[in-house]
Design an enzyme around this catalytic site. Structure first.
Site, short mmCIF file in Angstrom:
data_model
loop_
_atom_site.label_atom_id
_atom_site.label_comp_id
_atom_site.label_asym_id
_atom_site.label_seq_id
_atom_site.Cartn_x
_atom_site.Cartn_y
_atom_site.Cartn_z
N ASP A 71 0.96 -1.15 0.11
CA ASP A 71 -0.07 0.07 0.05
C ASP A 71 0.91 1.40 -0.06
O ASP A 71 1.97 1.23 0.64
CB ASP A 71 -0.98 -0.19 1.29
CG ASP A 71 -2.10 0.89 1.01
OD1 ASP A 71 -2.06 1.40 -0.02
OD2 ASP A 71 -2.58 1.45 2.19
N ASN A 73 -10.24 -3.16 -6.61
CA ASN A 73 -9.55 -2.22 -7.60
C ASN A 73 -9.98 -1.60 -8.58
O ASN A 73 -9.79 -0.71 -9.40
CB ASN A 73 -8.11 -2.62 -7.76
CG ASN A 73 -7.07 -2.62 -6.52
OD1 ASN A 73 -6.30 -3.45 -6.25
ND2 ASN A 73 -7.69 -1.71 -5.47
#
Length: 252
Positions: free
Chosen positions: A32, A80
């Site tokens: 991340d 996503n």
């Protein structure tokens, strides 16, 4: 993309506690912070993703040198798809590039590529590249690189439950025999070592629908480092922290 060195595994000394110094067999990472890294440098998000891929290369190499058997990377979640079309397109282009350029290097280094998640939702050419890469490296045993693509842990558990329900309805399995081992055998990670250490970068404190079942007794480590800045030293620190923990598995 991923070229682990051929050096022999090195033992890692524990930082304290009762970890015993044993290197984790299986490490998973929620990678991340690519977007924030790029924003901080005034760069497009695509640059952050590219640098993140380079970080993955370094971490795989370091994991191989440390003696880790399996590294699982959360590359593209089922959520996503909600990102902008441009960003998704950039990610798909990056995936194509590395699948074309790095599979042979993985194979030469004895690394098996495994994909978890519903990768068949990708474009046909990406699916073909993935399946060719998996087939090319399938006999390798030095290390496993598992990449989570279009992966969501809740969907994984739903699919496992459906398959077991179908088997039970067909009389192939008695419902009373369904236990943790039976469910685990239906998951995408069935052929991987148990998850020992799960790392998330960028200072976020959540699992984001990643390996929820597998993380039941894994050690969790949350670090502030943005993923593109996470490298061999950061991984070594994470392994040292793991070695210093006392793993009780609920026994006391």
């Amino acid at each position: 993309m991923f070229r682990p060195a051929k050096a022999a595994p090195r033992p890692v000394e524990p930082a304290g506690g009762q970890g015993g110094g044993a290197v984790p067999r299986h490490i998973a990472i929620i990678m991340d912070g690519n977007g924030r890294w790029a924003k901080a440098k005034g760069l497009p998000r695509a640059a952050g993703h590219k640098q993140g891929a380079e970080a993955a290369r370094k971490v795989l190499r370091a994991a191989g040198e440390a003696g880790v058997e399996c590294l699982t990377l959360y590359a593209f979640s089922s959520e996503n798809w909600r990102r902008s079309a441009d960003e998704v397109g950039d990610l798909m282009g990056l995936l194509r590039f590395y699948l074309r350029s790095e599979i042979e290097a993985l194979h030469k280094e004895g690394v098996r590529l495994k994909i978890i998640g519903d990768y068949k939702a990708f474009a046909p050419d990406i699916v073909k590249l993935i399946e060719e890469g998996v087939a090319r490296t399938s006999s390798n045993r030095r290390m496993t690189l598992a990449i989570a693509l279009n992966y969501g842990a809740q969907a994984e558990l739903v699919q496992a439950a459906r398959r077991l329900a179908e088997r039970a309805a067909a009389g192939e399995i008695a419902p009373a025999t369904i236990d943790e081992a039976v469910i685990g055998a239906e998951l995408d990670t069935a052929d991987l070592p148990p998850l020992d250490l799960l790392i998330r970068t960028s200072g976020e404190y959540r699992l984001s629908n990643f390996l929820l079942w597998q993380a039941a007794y894994a050690e969790l480590l949350f670090v502030d480092t943005l993923w593109p800045d996470f490298g061999a030293e950061a991984l070594a620190a994470a392994i040292a922290a793991y070695c210093g923990r006392e793993r009780r598995f609920g026994g006391r």
